[in-house]
Design a protein around this motif. Structure first.
Motif, PDB file in Angstrom:
ATOM      1  N   THR A 268       0.802  -1.212   0.012  1.00  0.00           N
ATOM      2  CA  THR A 268       0.038   0.114  -0.010  1.00  0.00           C
ATOM      3  C   THR A 268       0.814   1.238   0.078  1.00  0.00           C
ATOM      4  O   THR A 268       2.026   1.162   0.223  1.00  0.00           O
ATOM      5  N   ASP A 269       0.246   2.486  -0.385  1.00  0.00           N
ATOM      6  CA  ASP A 269       0.875   3.690  -0.318  1.00  0.00           C
ATOM      7  C   ASP A 269       0.065   4.617   0.164  1.00  0.00           C
ATOM      8  O   ASP A 269      -1.057   4.749  -0.308  1.00  0.00           O
ATOM      9  N   LYS A 270       0.599   5.559   1.213  1.00  0.00           N
ATOM     10  CA  LYS A 270      -0.283   6.504   1.810  1.00  0.00           C
ATOM     11  C   LYS A 270      -0.487   7.741   0.666  1.00  0.00           C
ATOM     12  O   LYS A 270      -1.549   8.518   1.498  1.00  0.00           O
ATOM     13  N   ASP A 271       0.076   7.732  -0.204  1.00  0.00           N
ATOM     14  CA  ASP A 271      -0.148   9.151  -1.088  1.00  0.00           C
ATOM     15  C   ASP A 271      -1.660   8.647  -1.679  1.00  0.00           C
ATOM     16  O   ASP A 271      -2.256   8.008  -1.680  1.00  0.00           O
ATOM     17  N   LEU A 279       0.876   4.305  -7.842  1.00  0.00           N
ATOM     18  CA  LEU A 279       1.024   3.342  -8.616  1.00  0.00           C
ATOM     19  C   LEU A 279       2.376   2.266  -8.464  1.00  0.00           C
ATOM     20  O   LEU A 279       3.501   2.931  -8.792  1.00  0.00           O
ATOM     21  N   ILE A 280       2.222   1.122  -7.815  1.00  0.00           N
ATOM     22  CA  ILE A 280       3.215   0.118  -7.314  1.00  0.00           C
ATOM     23  C   ILE A 280       3.690  -0.973  -8.383  1.00  0.00           C
ATOM     24  O   ILE A 280       2.785  -1.519  -8.928  1.00  0.00           O
ATOM     25  N   LYS A 281       4.795  -0.741  -8.413  1.00  0.00           N
ATOM     26  CA  LYS A 281       5.337  -2.050  -9.144  1.00  0.00           C
ATOM     27  C   LYS A 281       6.195  -2.847  -8.330  1.00  0.00           C
ATOM     28  O   LYS A 281       6.911  -2.495  -7.495  1.00  0.00           O
ATOM     29  N   PHE A 282       6.011  -4.312  -8.794  1.00  0.00           N
ATOM     30  CA  PHE A 282       6.754  -5.221  -7.867  1.00  0.00           C
ATOM     31  C   PHE A 282       7.877  -5.926  -8.667  1.00  0.00           C
ATOM     32  O   PHE A 282       7.697  -6.181  -9.741  1.00  0.00           O
ATOM     33  N   ILE A 321       9.272  -3.037  -4.012  1.00  0.00           N
ATOM     34  CA  ILE A 321       7.943  -2.202  -4.514  1.00  0.00           C
ATOM     35  C   ILE A 321       8.122  -0.638  -4.467  1.00  0.00           C
ATOM     36  O   ILE A 321       8.706  -0.036  -3.682  1.00  0.00           O
ATOM     37  N   ARG A 322       8.030  -0.147  -5.834  1.00  0.00           N
ATOM     38  CA  ARG A 322       8.415   1.138  -6.155  1.00  0.00           C
ATOM     39  C   ARG A 322       7.115   1.735  -6.524  1.00  0.00           C
ATOM     40  O   ARG A 322       6.385   1.376  -7.466  1.00  0.00           O
ATOM     41  N   ASP A 323       6.781   3.063  -6.327  1.00  0.00           N
ATOM     42  CA  ASP A 323       5.699   3.687  -6.826  1.00  0.00           C
ATOM     43  C   ASP A 323       5.858   4.350  -8.089  1.00  0.00           C
ATOM     44  O   ASP A 323       7.064   4.152  -8.705  1.00  0.00           O
ATOM     45  N   MET A 324       5.272   5.361  -8.559  1.00  0.00           N
ATOM     46  CA  MET A 324       5.301   6.184  -9.644  1.00  0.00           C
ATOM     47  C   MET A 324       5.543   5.094 -11.015  1.00  0.00           C
ATOM     48  O   MET A 324       6.074   5.280 -12.004  1.00  0.00           O
ATOM     49  N   GLY A 325       4.761   3.881 -10.767  1.00  0.00           N
ATOM     50  CA  GLY A 325       4.763   2.709 -11.766  1.00  0.00           C
ATOM     51  C   GLY A 325       6.115   2.369 -11.958  1.00  0.00           C
ATOM     52  O   GLY A 325       6.529   1.908 -13.179  1.00  0.00           O
ATOM     53  N   PHE A 332      10.553   3.710  -3.036  1.00  0.00           N
ATOM     54  CA  PHE A 332      10.547   2.179  -3.062  1.00  0.00           C
ATOM     55  C   PHE A 332      10.782   1.771  -1.723  1.00  0.00           C
ATOM     56  O   PHE A 332      11.522   2.392  -0.670  1.00  0.00           O
ATOM     57  N   SER A 333      10.539   0.496  -1.347  1.00  0.00           N
ATOM     58  CA  SER A 333      10.765  -0.262  -0.155  1.00  0.00           C
ATOM     59  C   SER A 333      11.310  -1.758  -0.586  1.00  0.00           C
ATOM     60  O   SER A 333      10.946  -2.122  -1.851  1.00  0.00           O
ATOM     61  N   ARG A 334      11.921  -2.322   0.138  1.00  0.00           N
ATOM     62  CA  ARG A 334      12.514  -3.555  -0.053  1.00  0.00           C
ATOM     63  C   ARG A 334      12.126  -4.633   1.190  1.00  0.00           C
ATOM     64  O   ARG A 334      12.300  -4.277   2.156  1.00  0.00           O
ATOM     65  N   GLY A 335      11.569  -5.842   0.981  1.00  0.00           N
ATOM     66  CA  GLY A 335      11.262  -6.861   1.828  1.00  0.00           C
ATOM     67  C   GLY A 335      11.528  -8.450   1.488  1.00  0.00           C
ATOM     68  O   GLY A 335      11.791  -8.437  -0.022  1.00  0.00           O
TER      69      GLY A 335
END
Length: 904
Positions: A268-271, A279-282, A321-325, A332-335
């Motif tokens: 999820t993204d709080k924006d 818009l998240i890309k995996f 996971i990175r936003d802006m498509g 981004f974040s990593r897990g």
């Protein structure tokens, strides 16, 4: 001429009509134009106008059609749909002239001139009283502020103004969210010019929008216009990186097919939603040869069908996971996602050796031979790992059994049937190991390993060959007939030298075994109808013993062939024929033969030679015939001779007793005879039997009085019966001495349970006499007992002999005759004689110390009183007579004992 005149007249009429319509249209348009009041809009405004400042309102007074669209000729101004003129941007003016094009609902266009003039504050104040305006609604466009904006603060946003400021000196106030409520003081307003400012940075994720109101007052504090709702939207900035939500632990079976869905990663993204900021890309950063992830749904799938738990049971996949498509400028974040591979049975048990060897002694049974170790790469202590072993080759005779050690998973080979060294000194086996569940995968299969088992030799006992010998023998063969030979061999030297044979089991003792040769001879009559024979077979077991005392065992099954040694017999010779309504009655007569065919059924039934012609036979079956009256007969008992022969003509004549009676009722379609009197059914012989039985019961009552004993208590016979009877003789009998107190007789070893004497049953004999039912007598040690189940004329005498095994004990009562019921009396008389002799003995410990004396005459005053039988039995309400035998017993014993010695 007339024709032209007519034509000219018609044209004249059409011209008049068109002129009339044109005048009417001109009139309508003129009236419409005249009804609309198009006055120019004159407005005095401040010199500096902020964006969104409400100038005035354009209206069409008196117009029939309503205005629907407004268009400003000056781009610095715009007109709302309600005709309100608003500044588009902030500007300064001295005078301003432009026009607004108005289009009504009839698509007519009208132009209204707008004239703006700048007037200083003093002139506004002086003219405020002269130019009063009504309140108007002010609706500025929503303001916006960028979240997390950088300082310095405060920052001006927009200017708000009311058109009442044209006519009044006004000031503004704001209240509501962000002003007077949380977050307090975020917005401030310049009360004089209406400039709205923000005092600090704001977070859209916390406050996406603010709603508050503005009010306008004149110098007297009176509202000069309606309050203005103000909306401030917080514009989103991409200031939040995506975050993982939900679980990140997944499982999948190893060797699953490619494309198998393993799970879904959620983020999820709080924006602001539905923007590029959310818009998240995996992206999968490792294990890309094993798994793949959908870039926009986060669904993880297997990329190959070769996932192997044994190589790696857990895969730690790093996901970004990175936003802006997925754009480089996106946050981004990593897990890490943990994917656990579950086990399937894709590895069979494997043997550690290519060949196993073991050794066992011959003839050993139920012994563990060896342990077989295996390895399995599947998950320990699961059905995929647990091994099951089987002897797939070499166990055709069932000599082996395999089990699994639950702790070590080893195969345990047991010998359950002894092996023979002489036959197979080396046994070759094949052991196969499996799992509890089937294998997975096309290239996997169960594995096997060879095992060589050496059999150790030992000295064994003789063995019969065959183990079971079958012999056919006809029944009733002569004793001493050799029916076969059963020999055993020594396994080592394969001969029978020195072997001796002995019989182990022979239930009927029918066979004799010759010790040195093993010949089997008949010792007694072989009877196929014996209860020892089952399905025409009789079994014996033979033991063979060699010189070293080792033994072997064998079995002989004698198949007995039938001979015609039994004739047909009618088991029930007493039949009842129920007659009804003077009709000729009949009864079914059945016969049995213990032989088999062809020595038994079908039977041949014939009437005997002595039949009187009153009977006839009909409806003959294999084993029965219907006996029917040939003439009507009165009720009574009839004897009918019947000749019954088997298929070979072997049979005899038998007598059937038929009682003819009158039917009184029917049960299940069969007539039932009525009740009959005992005298009519028994006949004279039966009546005599009843009389004798009564006398016998009287004697037995006397004997019970004499010999009853309970729990070793002494038995006494009372002398105070009070009878007045006297026994008369030719001489006189003196009173005699007192009999000593004490028990009449002690029964050695006897115990009394519930008032009954315990004793063993020694012997029983049947005496057949006249038919009928009378009773059954049992003479047992310690007493005489009667039952009521004995057929009259058939008596069973039992003697247990528990009286010190002397002259009274172990006696067998002999039957005297098979024809007279009086013989029963004689038999009982002999028993009573022995009893009296026993009591008359003068041996120490007996109660005959007072010898019986005979007198010539018994006077009236005898203390003994009468010894009549009736006096003895008269007082049944008292048992005091048992306290002593008394003198009353002595005369009776003297008479009986003297008579016994002198008579018969």
């Amino acid at each position: 001429m007339r024709r032209n005149s007519t034509h000219t007249h018609s044209h004249s009429r059409m011209y008049e009509r068109a002129l009339f319509a044109l005048c009417l249209l001109t009139l309508v348009l003129f009236q419409s134009a005249a009804s609309c009041e198009l006055r120019p809009v004159l407005a005095q405004v401040p010199k500096r106008l902020p964006a969104g400042y409400v100038i005035s309102e354009v209206t069409l007074k008196g117009c029939v059609a309503k205005p629907v669209a407004f268009t400003s000729s000056d781009p610095d101004f715009t007109v709302n749909t309600d005709g309100t003129i608003i500044t588009v941007r902030g500007l300064e003016i001295t005078t301003k002239r432009f026009s607004v094009l108005v289009q009504d609902e009839n698509r007519s266009d009208w132009r209204v001139d707008i004239i703006l003039s700048c007037k200083d504050e003093l002139s506004q104040k002086s003219s405020s009283a002269a130019h009063k305006r009504t309140k108007r609604r002010w609706r500025p466009l929503p303001f916006s502020v960028v979240e997390n904006d950088s300082p310095p603060f405060p920052k001006e946003l927009e200017m708000i103004a009311s058109d009442s400021s044209v006519n009044y000196t006004v000031y503004y106030q704001i209240s509501g969210q962000g002003v007077t409520t949380d977050p307090v003081g975020l917005f401030i307003l310049n009360k004089n010019n209406g400039m709205l400012s923000v005092t600090r940075a704001v977070d859209r994720e916390q406050y996406p929008q603010f709603n508050f109101i503005a009010r306008v007052y004149d110098v007297s504090g009176r509202e000069t216009d309606a309050f203005l709702p103000i909306t401030v939207n917080v514009e989103d900035k991409n200031d939040n990186a995506p975050e993982f939500i939900g679980g990140r632990f997944f499982t999948v079976e190893e060797r699953c097919r490619a494309g198998t869905v393993i799970g879904q990663v959620n983020a999820t993204d709080k924006d602001q939603a539905k923007t590029a900021h959310t818009l998240i890309k995996f992206t999968l950063h490792n294990a890309t040869d094993m798994f793949s992830i959908d870039p926009f749904t986060g669904i993880i799938t297997a990329k190959t069908n070769t996932l192997d738990r044994e190589a790696q049971d857990k895969v730690y996949a790093e996901i970004e996971i990175r936003d802006m498509g997925g754009a480089p400028n996106g946050l981004f974040s990593r897990g890490t996602v943990v994917i656990t591979l579950t086990d399937v049975n894709d590895n069979p048990p494997t043997f550690k050796e290519k060949l196993y060897k073991a050794k066992v002694q011959e003839n050993q049974e139920n012994v563990l031979v060896t342990r077989i170790q295996v390895e399995d790469k599947d998950l320990v202590n699961t059905p995929n790992w647990k091994a099951l072993f089987e002897v797939t080759k070499g166990n055709e005779s069932g000599n082996f059994r395999m089990e699994t050690d639950p702790k070590t998973n080893e195969g345990l080979l047991y010998v359950i049937k002894g092996l023979d060294f002489e036959k197979t000194p080396l046994v070759k086996l094949e052991i196969t190991a499996r799992n509890e569940v089937p294998l997975v995968g096309p290239d996997t299969k169960w594995l096997s390993v060879p095992l060589e088992l050496s059999v150790g030799d030992e000295d064994e006992g003789p063995e019969f060959n065959p183990g079971i010998l079958y012999l056919k023998v006809k029944e009733n063969v002569a004793n001493g007939t050799v029916i076969g030979t059963y020999k055993a061999l020594d396994p080592e030297n394969k001969n029978s030298n020195g072997i001796k044979y002995y019989k182990m089991t022979d239930p009927g003792n029918w066979i004799t075994v010759v010790e040195n040769t093993g010949e089997l001879k008949t010792a007694n009559t072989i009877d196929r109808e014996s209860p020892l024979v089952h399905k025409d077979m009789y079994n014996i077991t033979i033991r063979a013993v060699d010189e070293s005392k080792k033994t072997g065992k064998g079995m002989v099954i004698i198949q007995i062939e039938d001979v015609n040694d039994n004739m047909p017999v009618i088991p029930g010779t007493d039949l009842i024929m129920c007659s009804k309504d003077d009709t000729l009655s009949s009864v079914l007569v059945e016969a049995v033969d213990m032989d088999q065919r062809p020595y038994s059924t079908p039977f041949i039934f014939e009437l005997g030679a002595d039949q009187d012609g009153k009977w006839k036979l009909k409806d003959t079956t294999e084993s029965s015939v219907v006996l029917e009256q040939a003439v009507a007969m009165p009720t009574g008992l009839y004897s009918v001779p019947l000749l019954v022969k088997d298929l070979q003509g072997f049979g005899k004549e038998q007598t059937v007793n038929v009682r003819v009676c009158t039917c009184e009722r029917e049960e299940n379609g069969v007539g039932i005879c009525g009740a009959r009197s005992a005298s009519s059914s028994l006949g004279s012989l039966g009546i005599l039997a009843l009389v004798l039985s009564g006398l016998l019961l009287l004697l037995l009552s006397l004997l019970l009085i004499f010999i009853c004993s309970t729990k070793r208590d002494k038995l006494y016979i009372s002398d105070d019966t009070g009878t007045g009877g006297m026994l008369l003789k030719s001489n006189t009998e003196a009173p005699g001495e007192e009999v000593k107190d004490g028990a009449l007789m002690m029964i050695p070893g006897a115990e009394v349970v519930d008032g009954s004497l315990q004793s063993g049953l020694m012997e029983s004999k049947n005496v057949t006499s006249a038919s009928g039912r009378y009773g059954q007598q049992f003479f047992q040690g310690g007493g005489v007992y009667n039952t009521t189940t004995q057929e009259f004329g058939t008596e069973k005498f039992y003697s247990s002999g528990r009286y010190d095994n002397n002259i009274y004990g172990n006696n067998t009562l002999q039957k005297l005759s098979n024809t007279s019921a009086l013989d029963t009396w004689k038999t009982n008389g002999r028993y009573l004689d022995r009893k009296l002799a026993y009591f008359g003995d003068e041996e120490e410990g007996r109660y005959a110390d007072d010898l019986l004396k005979t007198y010539g005459h018994e006077g009236m005053g005898s203390p003994a009183g009468s010894v009549g039988c009736c006096s003895i039995l008269g007082e049944q309400e008292s048992l005091d007579f048992l306290n002593t035998l008394g003198p009353k017993f002595k005369p009776l014993a003297d008479v009986c004992y003297t008579t016994n010695r002198t008579g018969n």
